[in-house]
Design a protein around this motif. Structure first.
Motif, PDB file in Angstrom:
ATOM      1  N   TRP A 257      34.217  47.541  44.444  1.00 22.19           N
ATOM      2  CA  TRP A 257      34.231  48.603  43.724  1.00 22.19           C
ATOM      3  C   TRP A 257      35.278  49.721  43.946  1.00 22.19           C
TER       4      TRP A 257
ATOM      5  N   VAL B 206      29.244  48.384  34.006  1.00 22.17           N
ATOM      6  CA  VAL B 206      29.969  49.390  35.129  1.00 22.17           C
ATOM      7  C   VAL B 206      30.648  50.416  34.188  1.00 22.17           C
TER       8      VAL B 206
ATOM      9  N   TRP C  44      26.607  50.952  37.114  1.00 20.60           N
ATOM     10  CA  TRP C  44      27.219  51.286  37.974  1.00 20.60           C
ATOM     11  C   TRP C  44      28.570  52.331  37.407  1.00 20.60           C
TER      12      TRP C  44
ATOM     13  N   TYR D 115      38.435  51.100  41.641  1.00 22.76           N
ATOM     14  CA  TYR D 115      38.561  52.127  41.540  1.00 22.76           C
ATOM     15  C   TYR D 115      39.945  53.098  41.599  1.00 22.76           C
TER      16      TYR D 115
ATOM     17  N   ALA E 254      33.624  52.663  33.621  1.00 28.50           N
ATOM     18  CA  ALA E 254      34.897  52.627  34.366  1.00 28.50           C
ATOM     19  C   ALA E 254      35.793  53.823  34.384  1.00 28.50           C
TER      20      ALA E 254
ATOM     21  N   TYR F 216      32.603  46.157  31.400  1.00 32.54           N
ATOM     22  CA  TYR F 216      33.170  47.526  31.633  1.00 32.54           C
ATOM     23  C   TYR F 216      33.312  48.337  30.680  1.00 32.54           C
TER      24      TYR F 216
ATOM     25  N   VAL G 268      32.724  56.941  43.631  1.00 33.98           N
ATOM     26  CA  VAL G 268      33.575  56.741  44.689  1.00 33.98           C
ATOM     27  C   VAL G 268      34.186  57.802  45.479  1.00 33.98           C
TER      28      VAL G 268
ATOM     29  N   LEU H  61      32.114  54.338  38.490  1.00 36.69           N
ATOM     30  CA  LEU H  61      33.074  54.239  39.514  1.00 36.69           C
ATOM     31  C   LEU H  61      33.422  55.720  39.886  1.00 36.69           C
TER      32      LEU H  61
ATOM     33  N   LEU I 297      34.420  40.589  40.515  1.00 34.94           N
ATOM     34  CA  LEU I 297      34.734  41.572  39.527  1.00 34.94           C
ATOM     35  C   LEU I 297      34.624  40.996  38.324  1.00 34.94           C
TER      36      LEU I 297
END
Length: 211
Positions: free
Chosen positions: A54, A2, A17, A58, A4, A91, A22, A19, A86
């Motif tokens: 998520w 992720v 992914w 965030y 982040a 990350y 979002v 963040l 999570l």
């Protein structure tokens, strides 16, 4: 994996992914309203997002205002509810070459809250964040004042070009200025978030320069 960091997208071609996607939905919704009276929409969208892993992550680790004690408590509580799922991810936050566990990510991004609101108690990042969230949820104005005053010396190191640093760094001056804020203005800084406090330091510095 992720990504982040909500400012830098490490290696856009990398499968991960992200963040920072979002808030893109919120931008589209706000645009549909011609950016008129978007605060209720913003609050409703955040409340919806906090019910997802998520979204909770965030808003807990990001820089999205507001950062009052009550709002940050809700964000941290949401993150804590989704802690186990999570934890299964890794990350990218401050460095593209270092994959962090959830605990390390929260330690890097939310240490300010734990330092300001959890002086003692808790052996793990999760426990300390939980303590901070609980204290923020029931904080009085005086509780927030003390948390802010604990945070300001750290924030002052980030404000490198203050013109009247000595005056702004004076704890008596800080307490006096905080005490003079009306309820709405104090609520905005009540969480002791560094980004919000550094803006307040520059406001005070500017006010000193105009007298």
């Amino acid at each position: 994996m992720v990504v982040a960091n909500d400012t830098i997208d490490f290696n856009r071609e990398r499968s991960a992914w992200r963040l920072h996607r979002v808030p893109h939905v919120l931008s589209g919704l706000s645009e549909a309203l011609d950016w008129q009276d978007t605060y209720p929409l913003r609050d409703a969208y955040e409340a919806f997002c906090r019910e997802t892993p998520w979204g909770a992550l965030y808003f807990a680790i990001g820089r999205t205002a507001p950062h009052g004690a009550e709002r940050m408590s809700l964000r941290f509580q949401a993150l804590l509810r989704f802690w186990e799922p999570l934890e299964s991810a890794r990350y990218l936050f401050s460095s593209p070459g270092t994959a962090l566990t959830l605990g390390k990510l929260v330690e890097e991004s939310c240490s300010w809250a734990m330092d300001a609101w959890c002086l003692v108690g808790g052996d793990s990042v999760r426990e300390r964040l939980n303590t901070a969230a609980e204290r923020m949820s029931r904080a009085t104005r005086e509780d927030s004042m003390e948390a802010i005053l604990r945070q300001l010396p750290r924030v002052l190191t980030l404000a490198r070009d203050l013109k009247d640093r000595e005056a702004v760094a004076d704890p008596f001056f800080q307490r006096e200025r905080l005490s003079s804020l009306d309820s709405a203005a104090f609520e905005r800084v009540s969480g002791a978030h560094p980004g919000t406090l550094i803006e307040k330091l520059y406001d005070w510095d500017l006010e000193l320069g105009t007298h």
